[in-house]
Scaffold this motif. Structure first.
Motif, PDB file in Angstrom:
ATOM      1  N   LYS A 200       0.810  -1.222   0.000  1.00  0.00           N
ATOM      2  CA  LYS A 200       0.000   0.000   0.000  1.00  0.00           C
ATOM      3  C   LYS A 200       0.840   1.268   0.000  1.00  0.00           C
ATOM      4  O   LYS A 200       0.556   2.216  -0.739  1.00  0.00           O
ATOM      5  N   ALA A 201       1.887   1.313   0.791  1.00  0.00           N
ATOM      6  CA  ALA A 201       2.686   2.539   0.914  1.00  0.00           C
ATOM      7  C   ALA A 201       3.592   2.771  -0.289  1.00  0.00           C
ATOM      8  O   ALA A 201       4.037   3.902  -0.520  1.00  0.00           O
ATOM      9  N   GLN A 202       3.875   1.707  -1.052  1.00  0.00           N
ATOM     10  CA  GLN A 202       4.818   1.828  -2.165  1.00  0.00           C
ATOM     11  C   GLN A 202       4.159   1.767  -3.542  1.00  0.00           C
ATOM     12  O   GLN A 202       4.841   1.758  -4.563  1.00  0.00           O
ATOM     13  N   LEU A 203       2.828   1.728  -3.598  1.00  0.00           N
ATOM     14  CA  LEU A 203       2.149   1.604  -4.882  1.00  0.00           C
ATOM     15  C   LEU A 203       2.448   2.778  -5.798  1.00  0.00           C
ATOM     16  O   LEU A 203       2.699   3.905  -5.335  1.00  0.00           O
ATOM     17  N   GLU A 204       2.412   2.509  -7.096  1.00  0.00           N
ATOM     18  CA  GLU A 204       2.509   3.602  -8.059  1.00  0.00           C
ATOM     19  C   GLU A 204       1.427   4.632  -7.736  1.00  0.00           C
ATOM     20  O   GLU A 204       0.283   4.274  -7.426  1.00  0.00           O
ATOM     21  N   PRO A 205       1.766   5.931  -7.776  1.00  0.00           N
ATOM     22  CA  PRO A 205       0.835   6.949  -7.282  1.00  0.00           C
ATOM     23  C   PRO A 205      -0.524   6.957  -7.980  1.00  0.00           C
ATOM     24  O   PRO A 205      -1.539   7.232  -7.345  1.00  0.00           O
ATOM     25  N   GLU A 206      -0.556   6.644  -9.276  1.00  0.00           N
ATOM     26  CA  GLU A 206      -1.833   6.658  -9.989  1.00  0.00           C
ATOM     27  C   GLU A 206      -2.758   5.550  -9.476  1.00  0.00           C
ATOM     28  O   GLU A 206      -3.962   5.760  -9.302  1.00  0.00           O
ATOM     29  N   LEU A 207      -2.206   4.371  -9.239  1.00  0.00           N
ATOM     30  CA  LEU A 207      -3.009   3.266  -8.736  1.00  0.00           C
ATOM     31  C   LEU A 207      -3.462   3.544  -7.309  1.00  0.00           C
ATOM     32  O   LEU A 207      -4.631   3.316  -6.956  1.00  0.00           O
ATOM     33  N   ARG A 208      -2.563   4.051  -6.499  1.00  0.00           N
ATOM     34  CA  ARG A 208      -2.916   4.343  -5.105  1.00  0.00           C
ATOM     35  C   ARG A 208      -4.010   5.412  -5.027  1.00  0.00           C
ATOM     36  O   ARG A 208      -4.937   5.323  -4.209  1.00  0.00           O
ATOM     37  N   ALA A 209      -3.922   6.414  -5.912  1.00  0.00           N
ATOM     38  CA  ALA A 209      -4.929   7.477  -5.916  1.00  0.00           C
ATOM     39  C   ALA A 209      -6.300   6.927  -6.299  1.00  0.00           C
ATOM     40  O   ALA A 209      -7.325   7.303  -5.712  1.00  0.00           O
ATOM     41  N   ALA A 210      -6.347   6.026  -7.290  1.00  0.00           N
ATOM     42  CA  ALA A 210      -7.622   5.433  -7.693  1.00  0.00           C
ATOM     43  C   ALA A 210      -8.229   4.613  -6.558  1.00  0.00           C
ATOM     44  O   ALA A 210      -9.448   4.664  -6.316  1.00  0.00           O
ATOM     45  N   TRP A 211      -7.410   3.877  -5.866  1.00  0.00           N
ATOM     46  CA  TRP A 211      -7.885   3.062  -4.736  1.00  0.00           C
ATOM     47  C   TRP A 211      -8.314   3.963  -3.578  1.00  0.00           C
ATOM     48  O   TRP A 211      -9.340   3.727  -2.935  1.00  0.00           O
ATOM     49  N   ARG A 212      -7.553   5.024  -3.319  1.00  0.00           N
ATOM     50  CA  ARG A 212      -7.876   5.942  -2.226  1.00  0.00           C
ATOM     51  C   ARG A 212      -9.202   6.649  -2.474  1.00  0.00           C
ATOM     52  O   ARG A 212      -9.995   6.853  -1.539  1.00  0.00           O
ATOM     53  N   ARG A 213      -9.463   7.040  -3.732  1.00  0.00           N
ATOM     54  CA  ARG A 213     -10.711   7.738  -4.041  1.00  0.00           C
ATOM     55  C   ARG A 213     -11.932   6.909  -3.672  1.00  0.00           C
ATOM     56  O   ARG A 213     -13.011   7.456  -3.424  1.00  0.00           O
ATOM     57  N   ASN A 214     -11.756   5.612  -3.635  1.00  0.00           N
ATOM     58  CA  ASN A 214     -12.866   4.721  -3.305  1.00  0.00           C
ATOM     59  C   ASN A 214     -12.721   4.123  -1.910  1.00  0.00           C
ATOM     60  O   ASN A 214     -13.264   3.052  -1.614  1.00  0.00           O
ATOM     61  N   GLY A 215     -11.958   4.841  -1.048  1.00  0.00           N
ATOM     62  CA  GLY A 215     -11.910   4.502   0.370  1.00  0.00           C
ATOM     63  C   GLY A 215     -11.026   3.335   0.736  1.00  0.00           C
ATOM     64  O   GLY A 215     -11.188   2.751   1.819  1.00  0.00           O
ATOM     65  N   PHE A 216     -10.051   2.994  -0.132  1.00  0.00           N
ATOM     66  CA  PHE A 216      -9.161   1.858   0.138  1.00  0.00           C
ATOM     67  C   PHE A 216      -9.964   0.608   0.512  1.00  0.00           C
ATOM     68  O   PHE A 216      -9.630  -0.110   1.462  1.00  0.00           O
ATOM     69  N   ARG A 217     -11.023   0.372  -0.224  1.00  0.00           N
ATOM     70  CA  ARG A 217     -11.877  -0.788   0.074  1.00  0.00           C
ATOM     71  C   ARG A 217     -11.082  -2.085  -0.028  1.00  0.00           C
ATOM     72  O   ARG A 217     -10.173  -2.219  -0.838  1.00  0.00           O
ATOM     73  N   ASN A 218     -11.442  -3.055   0.807  1.00  0.00           N
ATOM     74  CA  ASN A 218     -10.795  -4.362   0.821  1.00  0.00           C
ATOM     75  C   ASN A 218     -11.608  -5.440   0.116  1.00  0.00           C
ATOM     76  O   ASN A 218     -11.208  -6.610   0.101  1.00  0.00           O
ATOM     77  N   SER A 219     -12.729  -5.068  -0.440  1.00  0.00           N
ATOM     78  CA  SER A 219     -13.528  -6.018  -1.216  1.00  0.00           C
ATOM     79  C   SER A 219     -14.488  -5.226  -2.081  1.00  0.00           C
ATOM     80  O   SER A 219     -14.746  -4.043  -1.842  1.00  0.00           O
ATOM     81  N   GLY A 220     -15.005  -5.899  -3.112  1.00  0.00           N
ATOM     82  CA  GLY A 220     -15.960  -5.251  -3.995  1.00  0.00           C
ATOM     83  C   GLY A 220     -15.631  -5.504  -5.447  1.00  0.00           C
ATOM     84  O   GLY A 220     -14.652  -6.175  -5.789  1.00  0.00           O
ATOM     85  N   SER A 221     -16.458  -4.962  -6.328  1.00  0.00           N
ATOM     86  CA  SER A 221     -16.232  -5.109  -7.762  1.00  0.00           C
ATOM     87  C   SER A 221     -15.131  -4.158  -8.213  1.00  0.00           C
ATOM     88  O   SER A 221     -14.657  -3.301  -7.452  1.00  0.00           O
ATOM     89  N   TRP A 222     -14.752  -4.279  -9.480  1.00  0.00           N
ATOM     90  CA  TRP A 222     -13.729  -3.390 -10.023  1.00  0.00           C
ATOM     91  C   TRP A 222     -14.164  -1.931  -9.961  1.00  0.00           C
ATOM     92  O   TRP A 222     -13.365  -1.052  -9.611  1.00  0.00           O
ATOM     93  N   ALA A 223     -15.410  -1.663 -10.281  1.00  0.00           N
ATOM     94  CA  ALA A 223     -15.906  -0.289 -10.226  1.00  0.00           C
ATOM     95  C   ALA A 223     -15.937   0.220  -8.794  1.00  0.00           C
ATOM     96  O   ALA A 223     -15.652   1.400  -8.534  1.00  0.00           O
ATOM     97  N   GLN A 224     -16.276  -0.643  -7.849  1.00  0.00           N
ATOM     98  CA  GLN A 224     -16.346  -0.217  -6.448  1.00  0.00           C
ATOM     99  C   GLN A 224     -14.962   0.098  -5.886  1.00  0.00           C
ATOM    100  O   GLN A 224     -14.823   1.015  -5.072  1.00  0.00           O
TER     101      GLN A 224
END
Length: 507
Positions: A200-224
């Protein structure tokens, strides 16, 4: 993926690295008669390694019947020419498209389905969601690797293999085949979630930002998890292309475990996924590829844009080794090679369509490769070195080696060289290797170096040009006078390609 190990496992044969390479044009290796006309040109360029396509359609023109005659002839000639080979597997995808798939695959779209765009229109792209597509590709690739082990395991002429070519979805961000739609609506696979949590701390910034925008969810669909927009769709696409490629690579490595890599068509500034090949092994998707494709040893950029330093920086910012398997064969390729080996410690450098370059491009590359070959053991992974690449837009670079600070400038900054007033300058480059506390080797063209030291002035003790012959330094002219502007700088004139041996001192 093994990238994070620093690439040490790729050095399976130290004689094979670094790769002073060239890639054959896409159709060149399909005709032995044409290849015969190419060899003299290749020999003149001081290549160590040739990157050569292998075509699924020629390897398996009839399902289950494999013809290795082209590859066998290539292996034989490469050994006679004392060249190593990197094979490029043009299987399911080449430049995103499936044009090198055999006719029996292309024509049977029921058995071997195509990707669909958002309007449901089939594309010239095999969908990565089909088990039939995958199984046919990996059977062929396994057969290739099985043949290589039998025919080349003793000689090790082939040192690496590229799996597929410039993978990615066009013209939409993701495939809309029913199998793809079902996968997009399903839960994000647990192996990817495990990777995201661990890194999590070392992810490429673009991927981390996309995941962060959706609350760093630990489960769900790709869109979620990543959004239902093009960002989420491209992340989804990358995962399934990478899983497919990983399965092909795994089948090959089970037969003959050579190092394997993938290459990427770089995205253009302002372009959206689908306008460039969506989901390929690009820097902002490197973590997805690492999580999905542990059998791929590294990802590599293909260069057809001017942002050479920018993309190399991005491919190496997580500490991954760099390989440049394809770059436009312009007259600046020789200078860029010096920079790539010196600054990035690249595993290899390879202009595209090496047999059809302009006379000047071929000459520059040959002279650059000659310098690199002479330096030999001085440019190994553990050596202390730096590279420079200079243009009119970026005419100066600064760096430190040991106790000395260097400033490298384009020769035209001196003002007295013919052509310095032109709109464009010839690109210049150099590789500088530290060989002792005060000793350096400088190889390049069109550069001027000045020196400084902390607390004292730095001067030139001795400076001579020369060359390595059978690994032994053979000195030429002593350059302590006019050639160094009475000790003010080291200069290698434009149009000349030299090695100069430098000893500094402080006063």
């Amino acid at each position: 993926m093994q990238n994070h190990t620093g690439g040490t496992q790729l050095l399976v044969d130290k004689r094979a690295f670094p790769i002073l390479g060239g890639e054959l044009g896409n159709s060149s290796a399909s005709h032995l008669e044409y290849m015969e006309s190419v060899w003299p040109k290749l020999k003149a360029m001081h290549l160590h390694t040739l990157l050569v396509p292998v075509y699924w359609e020629l390897l398996e023109a009839e399902e289950g019947n494999f013809d290795f005659s082209l590859i066998e002839a290539l292996l034989d000639r490469a050994r006679r020419e004392n060249l190593r080979l990197v094979l490029l597997w043009f299987g399911s995808w080449k430049n995103s498209m499936s044009t090198y798939a055999p006719s029996w695959v292309k024509r049977d779209t029921a058995r071997f389905p195509r990707a669909l765009d958002e309007k449901g229109i089939p594309q010239e792209i095999l969908t990565p969601f089909s088990e039939n597509n995958l199984n046919a590709d990996r059977r062929a690739f396994a057969a290739l690797m099985r043949f290589l082990k039998r025919a080349d395991g003793k000689y090790k002429t082939v040192i690496m293999v590229q799996v597929e070519n410039e993978i990615g979805m066009l013209p939409s961000p993701r495939d809309h085949h029913p199998l793809a739609d079902a996968a997009f609506a399903s839960q994000v696979p647990e192996p990817l979630l495990d990777y995201l949590r661990e890194h999590k701390a070392q992810l490429e910034p673009e991927l981390r930002a996309a995941w962060r925008r959706n609350g760093f969810r630990n489960s769900g669909s790709w869109a979620q998890l990543f959004g239902g927009d093009t960002t989420g769709e491209e992340i989804f696409t990358a995962w399934y292309f990478a899983r497919y490629t990983n399965a092909v690579a795994a089948a090959g490595k089970a037969e003959y475990p050579l190092p394997m890599f993938v290459n990427a068509a770089l995205n253009r500034p302002g372009a959206s996924p689908g306008e460039y090949p969506s989901g390929g092994p690009l820097p902002h998707l490197m973590d997805i590829w690492k999580a999905a494709a542990p059998n791929i040893d590294l990802m590599a950029p293909d260069f057809y844009n001017p942002h050479f330093q920018y993309w190399n920086d991005r491919y190496t910012r997580q500490g991954d080794p760099l390989l440049i398997p394809e770059i436009r064969f312009d007259t600046d390729a020789g200078a860029k090679a010096l920079y790539a080996f010196g600054h990035y410690n690249t595993l290899g450098f390879s202009p595209f369509s090496i047999e059809t370059g302009s006379t000047k491009a071929m000459e520059n590359l040959a002279r650059s490769y000659d310098l690199l070959a002479q330096l030999g053991g001085h440019i190994t992974a553990g050596s202390i070195k730096e590279g420079v690449w200079l243009t009119r837009e970026n005419p100066q670079m600064a760096f430190t080696l040991g106790d000395y600070h260097f400033t490298a400038k384009h020769e035209f900054t001196l003002g007295w060289s013919p052509g310095s007033e032109a709109e464009t300058w010839p690109e210049a480059g150099a590789l500088i290797v530290q060989t002792g506390l005060e000793d350096f080797m400088v190889a390049g063209t069109g550069v001027v170096l000045t020196f400084a030291a902390d607390g004292k002035r730095a001067g030139i003790d001795t400076l001579e040009e020369g060359e390595f012959q059978d690994g032994k330094w053979t000195p030429g002219r002593r350059l302590n006078g006019d050639q160094s502007h009475q000790g003010r700088h080291l200069r290698i004139p434009g149009g000349e390609w030299q090695i100069q041996k430098l000893r500094l001192y402080r006063y």
